[in-house]
Design a protein around this motif. Structure first.
Motif, PDB file in Angstrom:
ATOM      1  N   GLN A   1       0.821  -1.201   0.000  1.00  0.00           N
ATOM      2  CA  GLN A   1       0.000   0.000   0.000  1.00  0.00           C
ATOM      3  C   GLN A   1       0.860   1.258   0.000  1.00  0.00           C
ATOM      4  O   GLN A   1       1.871   1.336   0.688  1.00  0.00           O
ATOM      5  CB  GLN A   1      -0.923   0.010   1.218  1.00  0.00           C
ATOM      6  N   LEU A   2       0.423   2.243  -0.779  1.00  0.00           N
ATOM      7  CA  LEU A   2       1.071   3.547  -0.844  1.00  0.00           C
ATOM      8  C   LEU A   2       0.858   4.304   0.460  1.00  0.00           C
ATOM      9  O   LEU A   2      -0.250   4.353   0.984  1.00  0.00           O
ATOM     10  CB  LEU A   2       0.468   4.344  -2.001  1.00  0.00           C
ATOM     11  N   SER A   3       1.928   4.896   1.030  1.00  0.00           N
ATOM     12  CA  SER A   3       1.794   5.618   2.294  1.00  0.00           C
ATOM     13  C   SER A   3       2.732   6.812   2.316  1.00  0.00           C
ATOM     14  O   SER A   3       3.871   6.734   1.844  1.00  0.00           O
ATOM     15  CB  SER A   3       2.094   4.695   3.476  1.00  0.00           C
ATOM     16  N   GLN A   4       2.251   7.916   2.883  1.00  0.00           N
ATOM     17  CA  GLN A   4       3.027   9.158   2.907  1.00  0.00           C
ATOM     18  C   GLN A   4       2.836   9.867   4.230  1.00  0.00           C
ATOM     19  O   GLN A   4       1.769   9.826   4.841  1.00  0.00           O
ATOM     20  CB  GLN A   4       2.581  10.072   1.753  1.00  0.00           C
ATOM     21  N   GLY A   5       3.880  10.517   4.711  1.00  0.00           N
ATOM     22  CA  GLY A   5       3.796  11.319   5.927  1.00  0.00           C
ATOM     23  C   GLY A   5       4.732  12.504   5.839  1.00  0.00           C
ATOM     24  O   GLY A   5       5.588  12.576   4.948  1.00  0.00           O
ATOM     25  N   THR A   6       4.584  13.441   6.754  1.00  0.00           N
ATOM     26  CA  THR A   6       5.417  14.641   6.791  1.00  0.00           C
ATOM     27  C   THR A   6       6.022  14.786   8.179  1.00  0.00           C
ATOM     28  O   THR A   6       5.335  14.626   9.191  1.00  0.00           O
ATOM     29  CB  THR A   6       4.587  15.897   6.458  1.00  0.00           C
ATOM     30  N   PHE A   7       7.309  15.099   8.210  1.00  0.00           N
ATOM     31  CA  PHE A   7       8.063  15.235   9.453  1.00  0.00           C
ATOM     32  C   PHE A   7       8.720  16.609   9.469  1.00  0.00           C
ATOM     33  O   PHE A   7       9.289  17.037   8.466  1.00  0.00           O
ATOM     34  CB  PHE A   7       9.128  14.132   9.503  1.00  0.00           C
ATOM     35  N   TYR A   8       8.591  17.328  10.587  1.00  0.00           N
ATOM     36  CA  TYR A   8       9.263  18.630  10.655  1.00  0.00           C
ATOM     37  C   TYR A   8       9.784  18.903  12.053  1.00  0.00           C
ATOM     38  O   TYR A   8       9.356  18.291  13.038  1.00  0.00           O
ATOM     39  CB  TYR A   8       8.347  19.753  10.178  1.00  0.00           C
ATOM     40  N   VAL A   9      10.733  19.828  12.115  1.00  0.00           N
ATOM     41  CA  VAL A   9      11.385  20.191  13.366  1.00  0.00           C
ATOM     42  C   VAL A   9      11.422  21.707  13.487  1.00  0.00           C
ATOM     43  O   VAL A   9      11.746  22.412  12.517  1.00  0.00           O
ATOM     44  CB  VAL A   9      12.832  19.646  13.431  1.00  0.00           C
ATOM     45  N   MET A  10      11.089  22.197  14.680  1.00  0.00           N
ATOM     46  CA  MET A  10      11.178  23.622  14.989  1.00  0.00           C
ATOM     47  C   MET A  10      11.994  23.787  16.264  1.00  0.00           C
ATOM     48  O   MET A  10      11.889  22.966  17.177  1.00  0.00           O
ATOM     49  CB  MET A  10       9.790  24.245  15.178  1.00  0.00           C
ATOM     50  N   ILE A  11      12.806  24.835  16.327  1.00  0.00           N
ATOM     51  CA  ILE A  11      13.523  25.191  17.539  1.00  0.00           C
ATOM     52  C   ILE A  11      12.815  26.393  18.161  1.00  0.00           C
ATOM     53  O   ILE A  11      12.666  27.427  17.513  1.00  0.00           O
ATOM     54  CB  ILE A  11      15.001  25.536  17.270  1.00  0.00           C
ATOM     55  N   GLU A  12      12.365  26.240  19.387  1.00  0.00           N
ATOM     56  CA  GLU A  12      11.636  27.306  20.073  1.00  0.00           C
ATOM     57  C   GLU A  12      12.494  27.827  21.215  1.00  0.00           C
ATOM     58  O   GLU A  12      12.868  27.072  22.120  1.00  0.00           O
ATOM     59  CB  GLU A  12      10.306  26.765  20.602  1.00  0.00           C
ATOM     60  N   ARG A  13      12.833  29.111  21.153  1.00  0.00           N
ATOM     61  CA  ARG A  13      13.659  29.712  22.194  1.00  0.00           C
ATOM     62  C   ARG A  13      12.956  30.920  22.799  1.00  0.00           C
ATOM     63  O   ARG A  13      12.476  31.796  22.059  1.00  0.00           O
ATOM     64  CB  ARG A  13      15.004  30.170  21.632  1.00  0.00           C
ATOM     65  N   PRO A  14      12.903  31.029  24.126  1.00  0.00           N
ATOM     66  CA  PRO A  14      12.382  32.247  24.749  1.00  0.00           C
ATOM     67  C   PRO A  14      13.400  33.368  24.588  1.00  0.00           C
ATOM     68  O   PRO A  14      14.597  33.129  24.400  1.00  0.00           O
ATOM     69  CB  PRO A  14      12.229  31.847  26.223  1.00  0.00           C
ATOM     70  N   GLU A  15      12.924  34.603  24.617  1.00  0.00           N
ATOM     71  CA  GLU A  15      13.833  35.742  24.479  1.00  0.00           C
ATOM     72  C   GLU A  15      14.748  35.873  25.683  1.00  0.00           C
ATOM     73  O   GLU A  15      15.855  36.398  25.586  1.00  0.00           O
ATOM     74  CB  GLU A  15      13.031  37.035  24.278  1.00  0.00           C
ATOM     75  N   ALA A  16      14.313  35.415  26.829  1.00  0.00           N
ATOM     76  CA  ALA A  16      15.138  35.490  28.039  1.00  0.00           C
ATOM     77  C   ALA A  16      14.849  34.270  28.902  1.00  0.00           C
ATOM     78  O   ALA A  16      13.784  33.667  28.840  1.00  0.00           O
ATOM     79  CB  ALA A  16      14.835  36.773  28.822  1.00  0.00           C
ATOM     80  N   GLY A  17      15.824  33.907  29.712  1.00  0.00           N
ATOM     81  CA  GLY A  17      15.643  32.768  30.599  1.00  0.00           C
ATOM     82  C   GLY A  17      16.977  32.235  31.042  1.00  0.00           C
ATOM     83  O   GLY A  17      18.013  32.533  30.436  1.00  0.00           O
ATOM     84  N   PRO A  18      17.016  31.441  32.094  1.00  0.00           N
ATOM     85  CA  PRO A  18      18.279  30.887  32.584  1.00  0.00           C
ATOM     86  C   PRO A  18      18.864  29.908  31.585  1.00  0.00           C
ATOM     87  O   PRO A  18      18.140  29.142  30.947  1.00  0.00           O
ATOM     88  CB  PRO A  18      17.864  30.188  33.880  1.00  0.00           C
ATOM     89  N   ARG A  19      20.194  29.937  31.430  1.00  0.00           N
ATOM     90  CA  ARG A  19      20.830  29.035  30.469  1.00  0.00           C
ATOM     91  C   ARG A  19      20.644  27.581  30.880  1.00  0.00           C
ATOM     92  O   ARG A  19      20.356  26.717  30.060  1.00  0.00           O
ATOM     93  CB  ARG A  19      22.317  29.363  30.339  1.00  0.00           C
ATOM     94  N   ASN A  20      20.793  27.282  32.143  1.00  0.00           N
ATOM     95  CA  ASN A  20      20.633  25.918  32.636  1.00  0.00           C
ATOM     96  C   ASN A  20      19.193  25.711  33.106  1.00  0.00           C
ATOM     97  O   ASN A  20      18.885  25.830  34.288  1.00  0.00           O
ATOM     98  CB  ASN A  20      21.622  25.641  33.768  1.00  0.00           C
ATOM     99  N   GLN A  21      18.309  25.424  32.167  1.00  0.00           N
ATOM    100  CA  GLN A  21      16.894  25.295  32.490  1.00  0.00           C
ATOM    101  C   GLN A  21      16.604  23.972  33.189  1.00  0.00           C
ATOM    102  O   GLN A  21      17.350  22.997  33.064  1.00  0.00           O
ATOM    103  CB  GLN A  21      16.062  25.404  31.219  1.00  0.00           C
ATOM    104  N   ASP A  22      15.513  23.957  33.931  1.00  0.00           N
ATOM    105  CA  ASP A  22      15.006  22.731  34.544  1.00  0.00           C
ATOM    106  C   ASP A  22      14.292  21.957  33.442  1.00  0.00           C
ATOM    107  O   ASP A  22      13.121  22.190  33.161  1.00  0.00           O
ATOM    108  CB  ASP A  22      14.055  23.096  35.683  1.00  0.00           C
ATOM    109  N   ARG A  23      15.001  21.033  32.809  1.00  0.00           N
ATOM    110  CA  ARG A  23      14.473  20.356  31.636  1.00  0.00           C
ATOM    111  C   ARG A  23      13.283  19.464  31.985  1.00  0.00           C
ATOM    112  O   ARG A  23      12.307  19.385  31.235  1.00  0.00           O
ATOM    113  CB  ARG A  23      15.577  19.552  30.951  1.00  0.00           C
TER     114      ARG A  23
END
Length: 231
Positions: free
Chosen positions: A89-111
């Motif tokens: 069967q024919l099958s198709q999907g789409t994959f994407y990546v975005m990087i989201e950064r706040p304008e300010a915040g601590p470098r060592n975040q509580d992940r």
């Protein structure tokens, strides 16, 4: 088809790396739309020679529509997945990546805290979705699986009215090690029947995510660096 790595300037350090398996074709986001559609049509002809013209047109049109939507939203990486599933069967999907950064915040975040907050937010936004937390080799990630109804412009298919479509998508929101912010990995497909097979494929991609540059012998073939900001 595997993806090639993007050249990096010496001062331009990627936020993360990940590996694309065979069957994923990375798009040049700066490519002219008309040229891209023609190239996707050639790929569809080569991979799915026995598919009907209507199937090929629908595949290319829906792929281009979703791609344009992702580019407008700020995606830094977009790939199309073209696979043959059991039963040929024919099958198709789409994959994407975005990087989201706040304008300010601590470098060592509580992940861990950041991932939990994202999961809580997604539960509020999408009450019918499957939402949770998963631990990946890179670190903790929020996870959301949901169905979404779309209206694909009919003009892409030579029709007057929009065409309804239901897609299933999975989102991974992975807090970054390189500073405040997160990487959002999203995969979507209309082929809900083969969702289990796609989850296996995506599991491999997400397990490959790393903050460390891969070994040189593998880099030209499959590894893709991604970073926040403008390339």
């Amino acid at each position: 088809m595997t993806s090639t790595a993007t050249p990096i300037a010496p001062v331009d350090v990627p936020d993360l790396w990940f590996e694309l398996p065979p069957g994923f074709m990375e798009f040049d986001l700066a490519e002219d739309s008309e040229a891209r559609v023609l190239r996707m049509a050639d790929v569809a002809d080569g991979l799915f020679a026995d598919a009907t013209p209507e199937q090929k047109l629908s595949l290319v049109a829906s792929s281009e529509y979703i791609l344009q939507t992702m580019i407008a939203a700020g995606a830094e990486h977009v790939s199309s997945c073209l696979l043959r599933m059991p039963g040929d069967q024919l099958s198709q999907g789409t994959f994407y990546v975005m990087i989201e950064r706040p304008e300010a915040g601590p470098r060592n975040q509580d992940r861990q805290g950041a991932a939990k907050r994202t999961a809580v937010q997604w539960r509020g936004l999408y009450p019918d979705a499957e939402v949770g937390l998963v631990m990946l080799p890179y670190g903790i990630s929020a996870l959301c699986i949901r169905d979404q109804d779309l209206l694909i412009p009919g003009v892409l298919l030579g029709l007057d009215d929009p065409v309804p479509a239901t897609v299933r998508q999975v989102q991974f929101c992975l807090p970054l090690k390189t500073g405040p912010g997160s990487a959002l990995f999203v995969f979507m497909t209309q082929d809900i029947e083969h969702w289990a097979e796609y989850l296996d494929v995506l599991s491999g991609i997400m397990k490959s995510v790393s903050a460390d540059e891969p070994s040189g012998e593998r880099l030209p073939e499959a590894w893709v660096p991604h970073r926040g900001g403008t390339e």
